[in-house]
Motif scaffolding. Structure first.
Motif, PDB file in Angstrom:
ATOM      1  N   MET A   1     111.146  99.601 -75.113  1.00 39.52           N
ATOM      2  CA  MET A   1     111.669  98.577 -74.215  1.00 39.52           C
ATOM      3  C   MET A   1     111.391  97.192 -74.776  1.00 39.52           C
ATOM      4  N   LYS A   2     112.420  96.363 -74.849  1.00 41.02           N
ATOM      5  CA  LYS A   2     112.270  95.031 -75.401  1.00 41.02           C
ATOM      6  C   LYS A   2     111.583  94.109 -74.397  1.00 41.02           C
ATOM      7  N   SER A   3     110.652  93.283 -74.892  1.00 38.46           N
ATOM      8  CA  SER A   3     109.985  92.317 -74.033  1.00 38.46           C
ATOM      9  C   SER A   3     110.887  91.102 -73.844  1.00 38.46           C
ATOM     10  N   HIS A  34     118.405  87.884 -82.054  1.00 35.54           N
ATOM     11  CA  HIS A  34     117.995  88.391 -80.741  1.00 35.54           C
ATOM     12  C   HIS A  34     118.043  87.312 -79.650  1.00 35.54           C
ATOM     13  N   ASP A 282     110.790  92.489 -84.644  1.00 38.31           N
ATOM     14  CA  ASP A 282     111.010  93.757 -83.941  1.00 38.31           C
ATOM     15  C   ASP A 282     109.739  94.188 -83.211  1.00 38.31           C
ATOM     16  N   ALA A 283     108.587  94.037 -83.880  1.00 37.56           N
ATOM     17  CA  ALA A 283     107.316  94.446 -83.276  1.00 37.56           C
ATOM     18  C   ALA A 283     106.987  93.603 -82.047  1.00 37.56           C
ATOM     19  N   SER A 286     109.041  94.425 -79.130  1.00 38.04           N
ATOM     20  CA  SER A 286     108.698  95.737 -78.577  1.00 38.04           C
ATOM     21  C   SER A 286     107.359  95.726 -77.854  1.00 38.04           C
ATOM     22  N   GLU A 288     104.384  94.727 -79.202  1.00 40.42           N
ATOM     23  CA  GLU A 288     103.206  94.886 -80.054  1.00 40.42           C
ATOM     24  C   GLU A 288     102.565  93.526 -80.334  1.00 40.42           C
TER      25      GLU A 288
END
Length: 328
Positions: A1-3, A34, A282-283, A286, A288
């Motif tokens: 799931m994208k933040s 994005h 990307d991290a 996500s 992270e």
């Protein structure tokens, strides 16, 4: 799931490395892809403390993938080592409504990120940018491949003079705590001996080896010395010792120094930096944080910051054997 991150900052810290600009470019354009706003921080953690920020878009980073150094500049910040300095940095991030940070640099950069995250629980992802290739959790760091090619090219030119005058050249390369540059460049350039921090050969063994090389018919020799090599206080002292104990050669010293950090990044470093820059965004998107993005077995991966600092990559023992065999 994208933040739901809306604004991400990026900075470069510590020693510059070829490919840092390519990494910045990848971070900025990944943000644009994005629909996330990207902020460039000038002069590393020092700029973070002073609020030296600039909004960057996809066009802000055009024509920089081929440039060495870092257009965001770099600096080592003593003030960031203090809690008061880090508080100033955090206040600037909050004031500018920045949600996360990408740091590009080496072990010092990551140590600063670890402390900052522990104090403020601020999302940070690191990208390894250092020519020494001394970060755990990634097969390669940005700038390492370019530095290798720079060193090999320099040694090739020095060998022409060594051959013309029957000389022994000691060539010092960077790598205070890691011998990757010396070992790989030494093999690639055909060095007779390679001295690295991970292996203490001793001065007497070196002299005996050079004597054997001379007896076998070699009229000149190249010895690549990592600046952290366990061979004496410095390369000049080593040269004096060789002159006293090996009169067959005229001994010369070349210290390559900061030439190894400069120059246009190799294709390998440009691609690596681009992959890691995209991986960092990307991290973060996500969810992270407190991690470094690296590449292992040609796959982009992530490791906790603390694990990335658990000792540098182990030296490849098979390469030491290769160097011993082909230098006879």
């Amino acid at each position: 799931m994208k933040s739901k991150l809306k604004k991400i900052a990026v900075l470069t810290s510590g020693g510059d490395a070829p490919g840092m600009n390519a990494a910045i470019r990848a971070v900025v354009r990944s943000c644009a892809y994005h629909n996330v706003e990207c902020v460039g921080v000038y002069r590393g953690y020092e700029g973070l403390i002073e609020g030296d920020f600039e909004i960057l878009d996809a066009r802000s980073v055009k024509n920089i993938i081929n440039r060495g150094g870092t257009f965001l500049k770099s600096a080592r910040s003593k003030e960031f080592m203090t809690k008061e300095g880090r508080q100033k940095a955090y206040d600037h991030l909050i004031r500018e409504e920045i949600d996360a940070l990408v740091t590009i640099g080496g072990d010092g950069t990551f140590r600063g990120a670890i402390v900052f995250n522990e104090e403020f629980d601020f999302p940070i992802v690191g990208i390894p940018g250092t020519i020494d290739n001394d970060i755990n959790g990634t097969d390669f760091t940005i700038g390492y491949d370019t530095a290798l090619n720079t060193v090999v090219e320099a040694i090739d030119k020095i060998r022409d003079t060594a051959n013309s005058h029957n000389r022994l050249f000691l060539i010092e390369v960077m790598g205070r705590d890691a011998g990757d540059i010396a070992l790989n460049a030494g093999i690639g350039a055909g060095a007779e001996e390679i001295l690295i921090p991970e292996q203490d050969l001793g001065r007497d063994r070196l002299v005996e080896s050079l004597k054997r090389s001379k007896k076998s018919g070699k009229s000149s020799s190249i010895v690549v010395v990592s600046e952290g090599g366990q061979i004496g206080k410095n390369i000049m002292g080593l040269a004096d010792y060789i002159r006293q104990n090996l009169t067959e050669y005229e001994c010369k010293v070349t210290v390559l120094g900061h030439i190894q950090r400069g120059g246009a990044p190799s294709c390998f470093d440009r691609v690596l930096a681009s992959r890691l820059g995209v991986g960092a965004i990307d991290a973060l998107l996500s969810g992270e944080k407190d991690i470094m993005i690296g590449v292992i077995h040609n796959k982009v991966t992530s490791v906790p910051f603390k694990k990335s600092l658990e000792g540098s990559n182990k030296i490849d023992q098979s390469l030491i054997r290769v160097a011993d065999i082909i230098s006879i």
